[in-house]
Structures are given as C-alpha cells and as structure tokens.
Design a protein around this motif. Structure first.
Motif, PDB file in Angstrom:
ATOM      1  N   LEU A 200      60.099  60.600  52.189  1.00  0.00           N
ATOM      2  CA  LEU A 200      59.183  59.708  51.484  1.00  0.00           C
ATOM      3  C   LEU A 200      57.746  60.238  51.547  1.00  0.00           C
ATOM      4  CD1 LEU A 200      59.125  56.939  50.019  1.00  0.00           C
ATOM      5  CD2 LEU A 200      58.501  55.925  52.220  1.00  0.00           C
ATOM      6  N   PRO A 201      57.104  60.478  50.386  1.00  0.00           N
ATOM      7  CA  PRO A 201      55.721  60.965  50.410  1.00  0.00           C
ATOM      8  C   PRO A 201      54.754  59.879  50.872  1.00  0.00           C
ATOM      9  CG  PRO A 201      56.427  60.566  48.153  1.00  0.00           C
ATOM     10  CD  PRO A 201      57.634  60.368  49.017  1.00  0.00           C
ATOM     11  N   ARG A 202      53.613  60.306  51.382  1.00  0.00           N
ATOM     12  CA  ARG A 202      52.662  59.356  51.972  1.00  0.00           C
ATOM     13  C   ARG A 202      52.209  58.312  50.973  1.00  0.00           C
ATOM     14  NH1 ARG A 202      47.878  61.715  55.570  1.00  0.00           N
ATOM     15  NH2 ARG A 202      49.770  62.413  56.633  1.00  0.00           N
ATOM     16  N   GLU A 203      51.968  58.721  49.734  1.00  0.00           N
ATOM     17  CA  GLU A 203      51.497  57.761  48.727  1.00  0.00           C
ATOM     18  C   GLU A 203      52.505  56.635  48.512  1.00  0.00           C
ATOM     19  OE1 GLU A 203      50.095  57.706  44.026  1.00  0.00           O
ATOM     20  OE2 GLU A 203      50.354  59.610  45.072  1.00  0.00           O
ATOM     21  N   ALA A 204      53.788  56.996  48.468  1.00  0.00           N
ATOM     22  CA  ALA A 204      54.829  55.989  48.294  1.00  0.00           C
ATOM     23  C   ALA A 204      54.934  55.100  49.534  1.00  0.00           C
ATOM     24  CB  ALA A 204      56.167  56.656  48.009  1.00  0.00           C
ATOM     25  N   ALA A 205      54.827  55.712  50.711  1.00  0.00           N
ATOM     26  CA  ALA A 205      54.882  54.940  51.958  1.00  0.00           C
ATOM     27  C   ALA A 205      53.718  53.962  52.031  1.00  0.00           C
ATOM     28  CB  ALA A 205      54.867  55.887  53.154  1.00  0.00           C
ATOM     29  N   ASN A 206      52.531  54.400  51.640  1.00  0.00           N
ATOM     30  CA  ASN A 206      51.369  53.517  51.660  1.00  0.00           C
ATOM     31  C   ASN A 206      51.541  52.333  50.714  1.00  0.00           C
ATOM     32  OD1 ASN A 206      50.069  55.064  53.554  1.00  0.00           O
ATOM     33  ND2 ASN A 206      48.808  56.174  52.080  1.00  0.00           N
ATOM     34  N   MET A 207      52.173  52.602  49.559  1.00  0.00           N
ATOM     35  CA  MET A 207      52.416  51.520  48.605  1.00  0.00           C
ATOM     36  C   MET A 207      53.358  50.480  49.202  1.00  0.00           C
ATOM     37  SD  MET A 207      53.615  51.816  44.607  1.00  0.00           S
ATOM     38  CE  MET A 207      52.270  52.971  44.315  1.00  0.00           C
ATOM     39  N   LEU A 208      54.409  50.952  49.877  1.00  0.00           N
ATOM     40  CA  LEU A 208      55.338  50.020  50.514  1.00  0.00           C
ATOM     41  C   LEU A 208      54.666  49.272  51.669  1.00  0.00           C
ATOM     42  CD1 LEU A 208      58.634  52.134  50.635  1.00  0.00           C
ATOM     43  CD2 LEU A 208      58.114  50.205  49.136  1.00  0.00           C
ATOM     44  N   ALA A 209      53.805  49.962  52.397  1.00  0.00           N
ATOM     45  CA  ALA A 209      53.117  49.321  53.516  1.00  0.00           C
ATOM     46  C   ALA A 209      52.189  48.213  53.038  1.00  0.00           C
ATOM     47  CB  ALA A 209      52.326  50.357  54.308  1.00  0.00           C
ATOM     48  N   SER A 210      51.622  48.390  51.851  1.00  0.00           N
ATOM     49  CA  SER A 210      50.670  47.407  51.327  1.00  0.00           C
ATOM     50  C   SER A 210      51.328  46.316  50.493  1.00  0.00           C
ATOM     51  CB  SER A 210      49.605  48.116  50.478  1.00  0.00           C
ATOM     52  OG  SER A 210      48.901  49.065  51.238  1.00  0.00           O
ATOM     53  N   GLU A 211      52.384  46.702  49.732  1.00  0.00           N
ATOM     54  CA  GLU A 211      52.943  45.762  48.756  1.00  0.00           C
ATOM     55  C   GLU A 211      54.444  45.550  48.883  1.00  0.00           C
ATOM     56  OE1 GLU A 211      51.824  47.074  44.860  1.00  0.00           O
ATOM     57  OE2 GLU A 211      49.778  47.565  45.477  1.00  0.00           O
ATOM     58  N   GLY A 212      55.087  46.251  49.803  1.00  0.00           N
ATOM     59  CA  GLY A 212      56.538  46.144  49.926  1.00  0.00           C
ATOM     60  C   GLY A 212      56.984  44.849  50.576  1.00  0.00           C
ATOM     61  N   SER A 213      58.268  44.598  50.501  1.00  0.00           N
ATOM     62  CA  SER A 213      58.836  43.399  51.129  1.00  0.00           C
ATOM     63  C   SER A 213      58.752  43.519  52.648  1.00  0.00           C
ATOM     64  CB  SER A 213      60.303  43.254  50.713  1.00  0.00           C
ATOM     65  OG  SER A 213      61.078  44.313  51.269  1.00  0.00           O
ATOM     66  N   PRO A 214      58.818  42.394  53.376  1.00  0.00           N
ATOM     67  CA  PRO A 214      58.811  42.459  54.848  1.00  0.00           C
ATOM     68  C   PRO A 214      59.915  43.353  55.400  1.00  0.00           C
ATOM     69  CG  PRO A 214      58.475  40.203  54.105  1.00  0.00           C
ATOM     70  CD  PRO A 214      58.814  41.000  52.889  1.00  0.00           C
ATOM     71  N   GLU A 215      61.091  43.308  54.768  1.00  0.00           N
ATOM     72  CA  GLU A 215      62.209  44.147  55.220  1.00  0.00           C
ATOM     73  C   GLU A 215      61.899  45.627  55.025  1.00  0.00           C
ATOM     74  OE1 GLU A 215      63.470  40.107  54.250  1.00  0.00           O
ATOM     75  OE2 GLU A 215      62.472  41.654  53.040  1.00  0.00           O
ATOM     76  N   ALA A 216      61.239  45.950  53.920  1.00  0.00           N
ATOM     77  CA  ALA A 216      60.869  47.343  53.665  1.00  0.00           C
ATOM     78  C   ALA A 216      59.828  47.814  54.675  1.00  0.00           C
ATOM     79  CB  ALA A 216      60.332  47.493  52.245  1.00  0.00           C
ATOM     80  N   GLN A 217      58.916  46.946  55.022  1.00  0.00           N
ATOM     81  CA  GLN A 217      57.884  47.319  55.994  1.00  0.00           C
ATOM     82  C   GLN A 217      58.488  47.509  57.387  1.00  0.00           C
ATOM     83  OE1 GLN A 217      54.850  44.351  55.505  1.00  0.00           O
ATOM     84  NE2 GLN A 217      54.253  45.147  53.498  1.00  0.00           N
ATOM     85  N   MET A 218      59.502  46.720  57.712  1.00  0.00           N
ATOM     86  CA  MET A 218      60.199  46.926  58.989  1.00  0.00           C
ATOM     87  C   MET A 218      60.912  48.273  58.983  1.00  0.00           C
ATOM     88  SD  MET A 218      61.693  43.071  59.537  1.00  0.00           S
ATOM     89  CE  MET A 218      62.724  43.517  60.923  1.00  0.00           C
ATOM     90  N   ALA A 219      61.559  48.610  57.868  1.00  0.00           N
ATOM     91  CA  ALA A 219      62.240  49.907  57.766  1.00  0.00           C
ATOM     92  C   ALA A 219      61.238  51.048  57.842  1.00  0.00           C
ATOM     93  CB  ALA A 219      63.029  49.969  56.459  1.00  0.00           C
TER      94      ALA A 219
END
Length: 320
Positions: A200-219
């Motif tokens: 997972l590239p950093r830009e995509a990870a940052n997007m999930l960290a900011s806007e992803g679901s709680p489950e995605a942020q836990m993953a």
C-alpha cells in the motif's frame, strides 16, 4: 502458330479467374461448387462465396473457422445466422470494429464470445474500454489479472463491478496506481483488505487513515508496513481500538510516537507505562499529558534518568 499445350497464356488465365468469380457470385451456382471454392479457392473467391445467398452453411462455417481475410470475416459478422456471427467472433483475424459490434449482439453466445476476444486483445486501449463496460463476473475476474495497470485501474473505477472483485484486487494487486484507485472505494470490506496490503503506497494509506472506516483504520494499525506519518494520522483520530492496537505494536518506534503524542488519551498513556523499551518510557515521561499516576509509577523505574525526570515533573507539579 498455336500455343503449346500445358502452357496456358495470360488471357486464358484471366478468363479462368473471372469465370470463377462469376460462378462464386452467381446465386444459381450449385452448393457443391460453392463448397469447393470455399475450401480450395483463394481469398478473392472466398469473399464472393461468403456473400452468395446459396452458399451452404458448412461452407460458410469453414470460412469462419479458417479464413484470415478481414473482408470475409466482416461478411460473416453481419450474417443473420448467429452461428456464423459466433464463428466470426471466435476468429482472431476478425476486424476490431466487427468484434466491438458483436460484443453488443442480440444473441448471448455471440456477445460472450466477442467479449472474451476483446478482453484478450493485444491493444491496451481496447481492454481499457472493455473494463469500463458492464461485464459479467467471470470477465471482470479475468481483467483483475490484466498485465496493464491502466486496465486494472479502469476496472476499479467501473461502478458496476461487484465488491468481491475489488476485494480480491485489494488483497493481491501491488501496483501503486491501482492501489490508489482502490483507496477511493467506499466499501468497508474493500478498505479493510486494502489496509492489510503490504504494498500500500503512503498516499493511499493516509487517505484510509483520514477517511477510512474504523475497521480499515484498525487493519492499517496492524499492518507492519504502515509508515510513521500515517501512524501519526491514526493517533490524531483518537479511536480507542486503533490506539490499543498501536500500544501493542511490535515496532518500538510506533509505541514511541504514541507515547510522545499529546493526542494520545490518558488511558493509552497508562498502558504504555508498562512498556519495557527505554525510549518509549522516556517519551512517556516527557509528555506533558502523561497522568500523575503514570509519573508516580515511573519514579520507581529501573532507569535512573527516567526516575529523575519523573520526580522532577512531580515536584514541579506539586509546587504549582
């Protein structure tokens, strides 16, 4: 002087070809002769045989399977008989414009055959266009393995693609552009699979960290490849479950970041007081948000410097 036998002159040859063309065009020609021309004649004759309304199905079927002539295959692609249109769709020499039309054919067998050929077309642009169409499940699965990232990105952006297809891509794809495209998908299941992807590239990870679901942020918190910059974003979200995961993270640098952050809640800071890593405890004892109870425990630390800082901080707090 008469021409020697066995050495026909040019006029005679031309007449022979012309007569065969006329015979191939003539709707009154016998089916036997048309079959013979389909199996033994050349491309010029084949075009006329394909257009002759009296040509038997077997002869046309033979042309559909064996001809490499674009003209012949175009004729068969426009046939009223779906069996012949399917033969044209199966032939790799059929022109692209005809294949595209056959992919929208009224007959389902013809449509599926033409679509399958287009999905394997050597030109990326053709497969990209196919990835944007409404396609069936098996066809979408084939495109998830396409050699071109541009095709796979087009597939991700196709809103008719089922989530299970996108989940598979989130699990297995390693192309940065494709993973970035997947990070815009709002399906929680896709987000979780993506957050676990170690490529997972950093830009995509940052997007999930900011806007992803709680489950995605836990993953994301559990992914050992998640960068410290992304971890910092997760900490700022102050989600208890995510922070609990981070407090147990195998990388001490992650726990260190958690211990020094003023966004970390007191409950999590109290958990970190039991950490065995000196650098984590040092960050904790210096954090102005660390509760007095944690500082009191650190006055009994095995590390002299930590004891001194904890005592100094408690003393300063008492004086205030």
């Amino acid at each position: 002087v008469p021409e020697p036998s066995g050495l026909p002159g040019k006029p005679k040859t031309e007449f022979s070809i012309e007569s065969q063309v006329l015979q191939a065009q003539d709707p009154k020609s016998s089916q036997e002769s048309l079959m013979l021309m389909a199996t033994q004649g050349g491309p010029v004759l084949h075009v006329h045989v394909a257009q002759n309304p009296n040509t038997p199905f077997e002869a046309l079927d033979h042309l559909g399977r064996n001809s490499r002539s674009a003209h012949v295959l175009s004729v068969l692609a426009g046939s009223p008989d779906p069996r012949l249109r399917k033969r044209a769709a199966e032939n790799s020499a059929t022109p692209l414009r005809d294949l595209v039309l056959l992919a929208d054919d009224a007959n389902s067998d013809v449509r599926l055959t033409a679509t399958a050929m287009l999905l394997e077309h050597p030109e990326d642009d053709v497969r990209i266009k196919m990835a944007t169409r409404q396609i069936i499940h098996n066809q979408a699965v084939r495109l998830t393995k396409d050699r071109s990232p541009s095709v796979r990105k087009a597939l991700v952006r196709n809103q008719s693609i089922a989530p299970d297809i996108l989940k598979s891509m989130a699990d297995e794809d390693d192309d940065e552009g494709v993973l970035l495209a997947l990070s815009t998908v709002r399906d929680p299941g896709v987000q979780v699979r993506l957050a676990r992807n170690r490529a997972l590239p950093r830009e995509a990870a940052n997007m999930l960290a900011s806007e992803g679901s709680p489950e995605a942020q836990m993953a994301l918190a559990e992914n050992p490849r998640t960068s410290l910059g992304t971890i910092h974003r997760l900490i700022r979200r102050r989600d208890r479950e995510v922070l609990m995961i981070l407090s147990r993270h195998p990388e001490y640098a992650v726990r260190e970041l958690l211990a020094e952050s003023e966004d970390t809640p007191e409950e999590i800071l109290m958990k970190l007081v039991y950490d065995r890593r000196h650098s984590v405890l040092r960050a904790l004892v210096r954090n102005r948000r660390t509760p007095r109870e944690a500082l009191s425990m650190l006055t009994k630390s095995d590390y002299v410097d930590l004891r001194e800082i904890a005592i100094q901080r408690l003393g300063g707090a008492n004086r205030r």
